[in-house]
Design a protein around this motif. Structure first.
Motif, PDB file in Angstrom:
ATOM      1  N   ILE A  12       1.917 -10.692  -6.108  1.00  0.00           N
ATOM      2  CA  ILE A  12       1.368 -11.597  -7.119  1.00  0.00           C
ATOM      3  C   ILE A  12       1.992 -12.961  -6.855  1.00  0.00           C
ATOM      4  O   ILE A  12       3.153 -13.199  -7.167  1.00  0.00           O
ATOM      5  CB  ILE A  12       1.692 -11.114  -8.547  1.00  0.00           C
ATOM      6  CG1 ILE A  12       1.149  -9.693  -8.769  1.00  0.00           C
ATOM      7  CG2 ILE A  12       1.118 -12.087  -9.575  1.00  0.00           C
ATOM      8  CD1 ILE A  12       1.643  -9.043 -10.055  1.00  0.00           C
ATOM      9  N   LEU A  45      -5.016  -9.319  -4.730  1.00  0.00           N
ATOM     10  CA  LEU A  45      -5.451  -9.755  -6.063  1.00  0.00           C
ATOM     11  C   LEU A  45      -6.704 -10.629  -5.991  1.00  0.00           C
ATOM     12  O   LEU A  45      -7.599 -10.527  -6.842  1.00  0.00           O
ATOM     13  CB  LEU A  45      -4.310 -10.508  -6.749  1.00  0.00           C
ATOM     14  CG  LEU A  45      -4.481 -10.870  -8.223  1.00  0.00           C
ATOM     15  CD1 LEU A  45      -4.767  -9.634  -9.052  1.00  0.00           C
ATOM     16  CD2 LEU A  45      -3.226 -11.572  -8.733  1.00  0.00           C
ATOM     17  N   HIS A  60      -4.515  -4.097 -11.220  1.00  0.00           N
ATOM     18  CA  HIS A  60      -3.628  -4.476 -10.117  1.00  0.00           C
ATOM     19  C   HIS A  60      -2.245  -3.888 -10.308  1.00  0.00           C
ATOM     20  O   HIS A  60      -1.712  -3.838 -11.422  1.00  0.00           O
ATOM     21  CB  HIS A  60      -3.513  -6.003 -10.028  1.00  0.00           C
ATOM     22  CG  HIS A  60      -2.701  -6.478  -8.865  1.00  0.00           C
ATOM     23  ND1 HIS A  60      -3.140  -6.413  -7.568  1.00  0.00           N
ATOM     24  CD2 HIS A  60      -1.436  -7.004  -8.801  1.00  0.00           C
ATOM     25  CE1 HIS A  60      -2.210  -6.883  -6.750  1.00  0.00           C
ATOM     26  NE2 HIS A  60      -1.173  -7.246  -7.483  1.00  0.00           N
ATOM     27  N   ILE A  61      -1.638  -3.459  -9.187  1.00  0.00           N
ATOM     28  CA  ILE A  61      -0.261  -2.996  -9.156  1.00  0.00           C
ATOM     29  C   ILE A  61       0.555  -3.999  -8.347  1.00  0.00           C
ATOM     30  O   ILE A  61       0.275  -4.218  -7.164  1.00  0.00           O
ATOM     31  CB  ILE A  61      -0.153  -1.599  -8.513  1.00  0.00           C
ATOM     32  CG1 ILE A  61      -0.963  -0.573  -9.313  1.00  0.00           C
ATOM     33  CG2 ILE A  61       1.309  -1.163  -8.408  1.00  0.00           C
ATOM     34  CD1 ILE A  61      -1.082   0.781  -8.641  1.00  0.00           C
ATOM     35  N   GLY A  62       1.520  -4.637  -8.982  1.00  0.00           N
ATOM     36  CA  GLY A  62       2.336  -5.635  -8.302  1.00  0.00           C
ATOM     37  C   GLY A  62       3.542  -6.002  -9.138  1.00  0.00           C
ATOM     38  O   GLY A  62       3.765  -5.449 -10.220  1.00  0.00           O
ATOM     39  N   LYS A  63       4.324  -6.943  -8.642  1.00  0.00           N
ATOM     40  CA  LYS A  63       5.534  -7.370  -9.343  1.00  0.00           C
ATOM     41  C   LYS A  63       5.612  -8.889  -9.408  1.00  0.00           C
ATOM     42  O   LYS A  63       5.133  -9.581  -8.510  1.00  0.00           O
ATOM     43  CB  LYS A  63       6.779  -6.809  -8.653  1.00  0.00           C
ATOM     44  CG  LYS A  63       6.904  -5.297  -8.760  1.00  0.00           C
ATOM     45  CD  LYS A  63       8.208  -4.808  -8.146  1.00  0.00           C
ATOM     46  CE  LYS A  63       8.347  -3.310  -8.293  1.00  0.00           C
ATOM     47  NZ  LYS A  63       9.625  -2.811  -7.722  1.00  0.00           N
ATOM     48  N   GLN A  74       0.016 -13.670 -15.757  1.00  0.00           N
ATOM     49  CA  GLN A  74      -0.378 -12.817 -16.883  1.00  0.00           C
ATOM     50  C   GLN A  74      -1.516 -13.445 -17.676  1.00  0.00           C
ATOM     51  O   GLN A  74      -2.463 -12.755 -18.083  1.00  0.00           O
ATOM     52  CB  GLN A  74       0.841 -12.561 -17.777  1.00  0.00           C
ATOM     53  CG  GLN A  74       1.894 -11.683 -17.112  1.00  0.00           C
ATOM     54  CD  GLN A  74       3.231 -11.713 -17.832  1.00  0.00           C
ATOM     55  OE1 GLN A  74       3.603 -12.722 -18.441  1.00  0.00           O
ATOM     56  NE2 GLN A  74       3.961 -10.615 -17.756  1.00  0.00           N
ATOM     57  N   PHE A  84      -3.517  -5.269 -16.109  1.00  0.00           N
ATOM     58  CA  PHE A  84      -2.226  -5.624 -15.519  1.00  0.00           C
ATOM     59  C   PHE A  84      -1.129  -4.679 -16.002  1.00  0.00           C
ATOM     60  O   PHE A  84       0.054  -4.981 -15.878  1.00  0.00           O
ATOM     61  CB  PHE A  84      -1.892  -7.069 -15.902  1.00  0.00           C
ATOM     62  CG  PHE A  84      -1.528  -7.970 -14.737  1.00  0.00           C
ATOM     63  CD1 PHE A  84      -2.137  -7.834 -13.505  1.00  0.00           C
ATOM     64  CD2 PHE A  84      -0.567  -8.964 -14.877  1.00  0.00           C
ATOM     65  CE1 PHE A  84      -1.805  -8.666 -12.446  1.00  0.00           C
ATOM     66  CE2 PHE A  84      -0.227  -9.810 -13.832  1.00  0.00           C
ATOM     67  CZ  PHE A  84      -0.848  -9.652 -12.611  1.00  0.00           C
ATOM     68  N   TYR A  86       0.060  -1.981 -14.888  1.00  0.00           N
ATOM     69  CA  TYR A  86       0.964  -1.457 -13.870  1.00  0.00           C
ATOM     70  C   TYR A  86       1.560  -2.572 -13.002  1.00  0.00           C
ATOM     71  O   TYR A  86       2.053  -2.309 -11.910  1.00  0.00           O
ATOM     72  CB  TYR A  86       0.265  -0.409 -13.005  1.00  0.00           C
ATOM     73  CG  TYR A  86       0.163   0.930 -13.702  1.00  0.00           C
ATOM     74  CD1 TYR A  86       1.159   1.889 -13.561  1.00  0.00           C
ATOM     75  CD2 TYR A  86      -0.912   1.212 -14.529  1.00  0.00           C
ATOM     76  CE1 TYR A  86       1.084   3.108 -14.210  1.00  0.00           C
ATOM     77  CE2 TYR A  86      -1.003   2.425 -15.198  1.00  0.00           C
ATOM     78  CZ  TYR A  86      -0.001   3.363 -15.033  1.00  0.00           C
ATOM     79  OH  TYR A  86      -0.080   4.574 -15.686  1.00  0.00           O
ATOM     80  N   SER A  87       1.517  -3.788 -13.510  1.00  0.00           N
ATOM     81  CA  SER A  87       2.207  -4.918 -12.866  1.00  0.00           C
ATOM     82  C   SER A  87       3.405  -5.267 -13.728  1.00  0.00           C
ATOM     83  O   SER A  87       3.273  -5.430 -14.945  1.00  0.00           O
ATOM     84  CB  SER A  87       1.266  -6.121 -12.733  1.00  0.00           C
ATOM     85  OG  SER A  87       0.275  -5.865 -11.768  1.00  0.00           O
ATOM     86  N   SER A  88       4.564  -5.363 -13.125  1.00  0.00           N
ATOM     87  CA  SER A  88       5.803  -5.485 -13.891  1.00  0.00           C
ATOM     88  C   SER A  88       6.575  -6.754 -13.559  1.00  0.00           C
ATOM     89  O   SER A  88       6.376  -7.374 -12.509  1.00  0.00           O
ATOM     90  CB  SER A  88       6.699  -4.268 -13.627  1.00  0.00           C
ATOM     91  OG  SER A  88       6.994  -4.158 -12.252  1.00  0.00           O
ATOM     92  N   ASP A 126       7.199   2.946  -7.396  1.00  0.00           N
ATOM     93  CA  ASP A 126       6.070   2.300  -8.078  1.00  0.00           C
ATOM     94  C   ASP A 126       4.765   3.070  -7.830  1.00  0.00           C
ATOM     95  O   ASP A 126       3.925   3.196  -8.728  1.00  0.00           O
ATOM     96  CB  ASP A 126       5.917   0.857  -7.596  1.00  0.00           C
ATOM     97  CG  ASP A 126       7.153   0.026  -7.849  1.00  0.00           C
ATOM     98  OD1 ASP A 126       7.549  -0.091  -9.019  1.00  0.00           O
ATOM     99  OD2 ASP A 126       7.735  -0.487  -6.880  1.00  0.00           O
TER     100      ASP A 126
END
Length: 327
Positions: A12, A45, A60-63, A74, A84, A86-88, A126
């Motif tokens: 991200i 993304l 999306h899965i990301g950090k 966000q 979002f 599962y994006s941390s 993850d």
């Protein structure tokens, strides 16, 4: 847990885009002619955003870091309707940044990227945490630019075991993946064999085959690694595609579009990937899916910003002008 049609896994970023009259040479200082407000982006993304615009539900899965750039991402995802969950956020970390210079004359660009710290990379934990989320999707799209390949291989294996289509954008030549310790030749080989659709940047070709003709290169790489679909994009020239048809590997050159001059090619390859994957999931013949990808990439290049993707109605109207009935 929310269920979505397509999931992307990847960095991200926050893009900071400046337009210039020329790319600077060593020791030169130049002014930008225009500066674009920072926006969330990322190879996977951006692709996901194109798919979302075409009408499929996406996540999306990301950090991200713990900073204003994460807040920007966000906010952008909420406005786009992309899941979002599962994006941390990595506490105390800085988000991934990309400084992008765009040549105002032809829309070509160059990037300087500053990835997140090691804690900001997607890891095996993850993928395990999101395993049910992944298994519930129709497709998972992954990027190889700022991510270690190991966890993505695990995601591809999980998808294969559960009948989920996989797509991967190799957006950097393998020699750099090895230099940055993101992968090694053996891991790359088994990951390629596990992924349904591989999209290569043109610079990656020389690391994977001795063939210099792109059409022959696509066929050679597909045969070597056992891919269902192998795509090499070539800017406004379009793409070459090789795909398995029973025991045969078929191939085609699918021309791009050059109706009007482009403005910003940032994200155009990602738009292509989104259009192609949408067509693939909807059962389009390979060349038609590639033409949809080319249209999405071209129409994106008429807009400024990586995630400023064309809307479904824009793509459909454009392709109707090329003889299509509808999407």
């Amino acid at each position: 847990m929310k269920k979505v049609d397509v999931i992307s896994i990847g960095a991200i970023n926050c893009d900071i885009i400046a337009f210039v009259s020329k790319f600077p040479e060593a020791e030169q200082k130049i002014n930008s002619t225009e500066l674009v407000e920072p926006k969330a982006s990322g190879v996977a993304l951006d692709c996901l955003t194109m798919i979302n615009n075409l009408g499929l539900s996406c996540g999306h899965i990301g950090k991200m870091g713990e900073d204003e750039y994460a807040q920007c991402a966000q906010r952008d995802m909420k406005e786009s309707g992309i899941d979002f969950s599962y994006s941390s956020v990595v506490k105390g970390a800085r988000s991934s940044l990309a400084w992008v210079m765009v040549n105002k004359k032809d829309g070509e660009r160059c990037h300087i990227m500053h990835p997140m710290c090691a804690e900001g990379m997607i890891g095996s934990e993850d993928i395990k945490a999101a395993s049910e989320y992944i298994k519930g999707a129709k497709a998972v799209h992954m990027e190889m630019l700022q991510m270690p390949m190991g966890p993505l291989y695990e995601a591809a294996e999980l998808c294969r075991e559960n009948g989920v289509v996989t797509s991967m954008d190799i957006d950097i030549a393998p020699r750099f993946l090895y230099e940055y310790k993101y992968s090694d030749p053996e891991l790359l080989k088994k990951t390629f064999a596990c992924v349904d659709i591989i999209k290569l940047c043109k610079d990656a070709v020389q690391d994977l085959t001795e063939e210099t003709d792109l059409l022959k290169a696509a066929v050679d790489i597909a045969q070597k690694f056992g891919n269902k679909v192998l795509i090499i994009t070539d800017g406004d020239k379009g793409c070459v595609i090789a795909w398995r048809d029973g025991d045969m590997v078929r191939s085609a050159l699918v021309s791009g579009f050059t109706d009007t001059p482009v403005v910003d090619t940032t994200g155009s390859g990602d738009a292509f990937a989104g259009g192609f994957l949408y067509g693939y999931l909807n059962g389009y013949p390979m060349e038609k899916a590639a033409q949809l990808g080319n249209a999405c990439g071209y129409l994106k290049a008429l807009n400024i910003g990586a995630r400023n993707m064309p809307k479904r109605e824009t793509v459909e109207a454009f392709l109707k002008g090329k003889g299509w009935d509808s999407l």
